[in-house]
Motif scaffolding. Structure first.
Motif, PDB file in Angstrom:
ATOM      1  N   ALA A  12       0.828  -1.206   0.000  1.00 58.81           N
ATOM      2  CA  ALA A  12       0.000   0.000   0.000  1.00 58.81           C
ATOM      3  C   ALA A  12       0.862   1.256   0.000  1.00 58.81           C
ATOM      4  O   ALA A  12       0.610   2.201  -0.770  1.00 58.81           O
ATOM      5  N   VAL A  13       1.883   1.278   0.846  1.00 58.39           N
ATOM      6  CA  VAL A  13       2.754   2.456   0.930  1.00 58.39           C
ATOM      7  C   VAL A  13       3.451   2.704  -0.399  1.00 58.39           C
ATOM      8  O   VAL A  13       3.519   3.850  -0.886  1.00 58.39           O
ATOM      9  N   LEU A  14       3.964   1.663  -1.009  1.00 59.22           N
ATOM     10  CA  LEU A  14       4.693   1.810  -2.260  1.00 59.22           C
ATOM     11  C   LEU A  14       3.788   2.300  -3.386  1.00 59.22           C
ATOM     12  O   LEU A  14       4.180   3.165  -4.184  1.00 59.22           O
ATOM     13  N   GLN A  15       2.574   1.775  -3.456  1.00 56.84           N
ATOM     14  CA  GLN A  15       1.660   2.242  -4.502  1.00 56.84           C
ATOM     15  C   GLN A  15       1.221   3.681  -4.257  1.00 56.84           C
ATOM     16  O   GLN A  15       1.007   4.446  -5.199  1.00 56.84           O
ATOM     17  N   TYR A  16       1.106   4.055  -2.993  1.00 57.71           N
ATOM     18  CA  TYR A  16       0.775   5.446  -2.674  1.00 57.71           C
ATOM     19  C   TYR A  16       1.863   6.379  -3.191  1.00 57.71           C
ATOM     20  O   TYR A  16       1.575   7.404  -3.823  1.00 57.71           O
ATOM     21  N   VAL A  17       3.130   6.033  -2.925  1.00 53.79           N
ATOM     22  CA  VAL A  17       4.232   6.861  -3.409  1.00 53.79           C
ATOM     23  C   VAL A  17       4.208   6.935  -4.939  1.00 53.79           C
ATOM     24  O   VAL A  17       4.370   8.016  -5.526  1.00 53.79           O
ATOM     25  N   ALA A  18       4.005   5.797  -5.578  1.00 51.56           N
ATOM     26  CA  ALA A  18       3.970   5.772  -7.041  1.00 51.56           C
ATOM     27  C   ALA A  18       2.856   6.657  -7.596  1.00 51.56           C
ATOM     28  O   ALA A  18       3.059   7.403  -8.561  1.00 51.56           O
ATOM     29  N   ASP A  19       1.685   6.590  -6.992  1.00 51.41           N
ATOM     30  CA  ASP A  19       0.556   7.387  -7.478  1.00 51.41           C
ATOM     31  C   ASP A  19       0.700   8.862  -7.143  1.00 51.41           C
ATOM     32  O   ASP A  19       0.194   9.729  -7.862  1.00 51.41           O
ATOM     33  N   ARG A  20       1.381   9.140  -6.051  1.00 46.45           N
ATOM     34  CA  ARG A  20       1.592  10.519  -5.644  1.00 46.45           C
ATOM     35  C   ARG A  20       2.564  11.244  -6.583  1.00 46.45           C
ATOM     36  O   ARG A  20       2.468  12.455  -6.760  1.00 46.45           O
ATOM     37  N   PHE A  21       3.461  10.475  -7.205  1.00 49.88           N
ATOM     38  CA  PHE A  21       4.467  11.057  -8.096  1.00 49.88           C
ATOM     39  C   PHE A  21       4.432  10.332  -9.443  1.00 49.88           C
ATOM     40  O   PHE A  21       5.356   9.590  -9.786  1.00 49.88           O
ATOM     41  N   PRO A  22       3.369  10.525 -10.205  1.00 50.52           N
ATOM     42  CA  PRO A  22       3.193   9.756 -11.446  1.00 50.52           C
ATOM     43  C   PRO A  22       4.289   9.998 -12.485  1.00 50.52           C
ATOM     44  O   PRO A  22       4.554   9.127 -13.321  1.00 50.52           O
ATOM     45  N   ALA A  24       7.332   9.903 -12.138  1.00 54.78           N
ATOM     46  CA  ALA A  24       8.438   8.956 -11.933  1.00 54.78           C
ATOM     47  C   ALA A  24       8.158   7.601 -12.570  1.00 54.78           C
ATOM     48  O   ALA A  24       9.077   6.780 -12.699  1.00 54.78           O
ATOM     49  N   ARG A  25       6.920   7.344 -12.922  1.00 53.92           N
ATOM     50  CA  ARG A  25       6.511   6.113 -13.618  1.00 53.92           C
ATOM     51  C   ARG A  25       6.931   4.868 -12.829  1.00 53.92           C
ATOM     52  O   ARG A  25       7.493   3.925 -13.360  1.00 53.92           O
ATOM     53  N   LEU A  26       6.596   4.888 -11.552  1.00 55.99           N
ATOM     54  CA  LEU A  26       6.921   3.763 -10.674  1.00 55.99           C
ATOM     55  C   LEU A  26       5.822   2.718 -10.612  1.00 55.99           C
ATOM     56  O   LEU A  26       5.990   1.680  -9.964  1.00 55.99           O
ATOM     57  N   ALA A  27       4.700   2.999 -11.270  1.00 58.81           N
ATOM     58  CA  ALA A  27       3.590   2.050 -11.330  1.00 58.81           C
ATOM     59  C   ALA A  27       2.785   2.327 -12.591  1.00 58.81           C
ATOM     60  O   ALA A  27       2.589   3.495 -12.959  1.00 58.81           O
ATOM     61  N   PRO A  28       2.317   1.290 -13.266  1.00 59.11           N
ATOM     62  CA  PRO A  28       1.411   1.515 -14.393  1.00 59.11           C
ATOM     63  C   PRO A  28       0.161   2.244 -13.933  1.00 59.11           C
ATOM     64  O   PRO A  28      -0.320   2.033 -12.815  1.00 59.11           O
ATOM     65  N   ARG A  68      -1.333  -2.743 -14.234  1.00 61.79           N
ATOM     66  CA  ARG A  68      -1.421  -2.365 -12.819  1.00 61.79           C
ATOM     67  C   ARG A  68      -1.663  -3.601 -11.957  1.00 61.79           C
ATOM     68  O   ARG A  68      -1.126  -3.727 -10.856  1.00 61.79           O
ATOM     69  N   TYR A  69      -2.432  -4.517 -12.471  1.00 62.17           N
ATOM     70  CA  TYR A  69      -2.666  -5.751 -11.734  1.00 62.17           C
ATOM     71  C   TYR A  69      -1.419  -6.628 -11.720  1.00 62.17           C
ATOM     72  O   TYR A  69      -1.180  -7.359 -10.755  1.00 62.17           O
ATOM     73  N   ARG A  70      -0.615  -6.552 -12.781  1.00 60.80           N
ATOM     74  CA  ARG A  70       0.670  -7.248 -12.771  1.00 60.80           C
ATOM     75  C   ARG A  70       1.564  -6.701 -11.662  1.00 60.80           C
ATOM     76  O   ARG A  70       2.271  -7.451 -10.981  1.00 60.80           O
ATOM     77  N   LEU A  71       1.546  -5.388 -11.501  1.00 55.53           N
ATOM     78  CA  LEU A  71       2.314  -4.785 -10.411  1.00 55.53           C
ATOM     79  C   LEU A  71       1.849  -5.329  -9.066  1.00 55.53           C
ATOM     80  O   LEU A  71       2.665  -5.724  -8.227  1.00 55.53           O
ATOM     81  N   GLN A  72       0.542  -5.364  -8.871  1.00 57.74           N
ATOM     82  CA  GLN A  72       0.007  -5.882  -7.612  1.00 57.74           C
ATOM     83  C   GLN A  72       0.339  -7.359  -7.444  1.00 57.74           C
ATOM     84  O   GLN A  72       0.619  -7.822  -6.325  1.00 57.74           O
ATOM     85  N   TYR A 121      13.672  -5.967 -15.422  1.00 60.76           N
ATOM     86  CA  TYR A 121      12.840  -5.656 -14.258  1.00 60.76           C
ATOM     87  C   TYR A 121      11.670  -6.629 -14.196  1.00 60.76           C
ATOM     88  O   TYR A 121      11.426  -7.400 -15.128  1.00 60.76           O
ATOM     89  N   LEU A 122      10.904  -6.550 -13.113  1.00 61.30           N
ATOM     90  CA  LEU A 122       9.732  -7.413 -12.986  1.00 61.30           C
ATOM     91  C   LEU A 122       8.671  -7.077 -14.032  1.00 61.30           C
ATOM     92  O   LEU A 122       8.012  -7.968 -14.565  1.00 61.30           O
ATOM     93  N   LEU A 123       8.498  -5.780 -14.300  1.00 64.29           N
ATOM     94  CA  LEU A 123       7.590  -5.324 -15.352  1.00 64.29           C
ATOM     95  C   LEU A 123       8.442  -4.816 -16.510  1.00 64.29           C
ATOM     96  O   LEU A 123       9.616  -5.143 -16.615  1.00 64.29           O
ATOM     97  N   ASP A 124       7.864  -4.003 -17.384  1.00 63.90           N
ATOM     98  CA  ASP A 124       8.616  -3.507 -18.542  1.00 63.90           C
ATOM     99  C   ASP A 124       9.646  -2.447 -18.173  1.00 63.90           C
ATOM    100  O   ASP A 124      10.592  -2.218 -18.914  1.00 63.90           O
ATOM    101  N   GLY A 125       9.455  -1.789 -17.050  1.00 62.08           N
ATOM    102  CA  GLY A 125      10.403  -0.803 -16.554  1.00 62.08           C
ATOM    103  C   GLY A 125      10.498  -0.891 -15.045  1.00 62.08           C
ATOM    104  O   GLY A 125       9.730  -1.608 -14.401  1.00 62.08           O
TER     105      GLY A 125
END
Length: 211
Positions: free
Chosen positions: A68-78, A80-84, A90-94, A145-149
């Protein structure tokens, strides 16, 4: 934002994510054994579970649990492209965040790192390790990486893989994981976070030895 962390614990993943995002944050160290914040206050007053990470926002609200914390940071700073942003990726990330937190962090490394865990629990963890690392090694073969980036899932995975150094798990048995771990340590945000927290970890261990 304020991150409550313990050196080289799973909260390191959030530090990496914050550095990736170029976010302004303060870092407050916690002694997770004594359950005390650096200023001597009771950490249970911050998190009733007594665990890191805890991320406190500018409004004073707190958030816990790594995925939850990591996705919050990713969404707070889009930027940086830390999450789809959405869709199946996005479900792959989860999926990978849950794999790291449940199959690796909790099933494998909690028993191996806990000095109070009975030897039977450690044997159980070692027995589970091989299949999970084989699965991860297969996925990382031919991938950076685990995903494409680079994503927050990578920040979490490289943090957890670091615990192999304290548990006599030789990553050379899994060449793709070993290469991934080496490669990610060359990433500026990862290298900076690990260097800072390793120094803090050594200081913490020295204080405990002297006490």
């Amino acid at each position: 934002m304020e991150l409550f962390f313990a050196p080289l614990a799973c909260s390191l993943a959030t530090r990496i994510a914050l550095y990736e995002a170029g976010a302004q944050a303060t870092f407050t160290q916690v002694d997770t054994r004594a359950k005390r914040v650096a200023d001597g206050s009771d950490f249970f007053a911050v998190n009733a579970m007594g665990q890191v990470p805890v991320l406190r926002g500018d409004d004073g609200a707190t958030l816990t649990e790594n995925p939850a914390v990591l996705q919050y940071v990713a969404d707070r700073f889009p930027a940086a492209r830390l999450a789809p942003a959405g869709g199946i990726e996005r479900y792959r990330l989860q999926q990978w965040l849950n794999f790291v937190t449940s199959e690796l962090h909790k099933v494998i490394f909690i028993p191996l790192l806990d000095p109070q865990a009975p030897e039977g629990a450690k044997d159980y963890a070692r027995a589970k390790l091989r299949a999970r690392f084989a699965y991860l090694d297969h996925h990382l073969t031919g991938r950076d990486y685990l995903l494409d980036g680079f994503s927050v899932a990578d920040a979490y995975l490289v943090t957890v893989l670091n615990w192999t150094r304290s548990t006599a798990v030789d990553l050379k048995q899994w060449p793709a994981i070993d290469a991934y771990f080496t490669r990610l340590h060359q990433r500026p945000s990862v290298a900076k976070a690990f260097t800072e927290e390793l120094d803090l970890y050594k200081e913490e261990q020295a204080r405990r030895s002297a006490a």
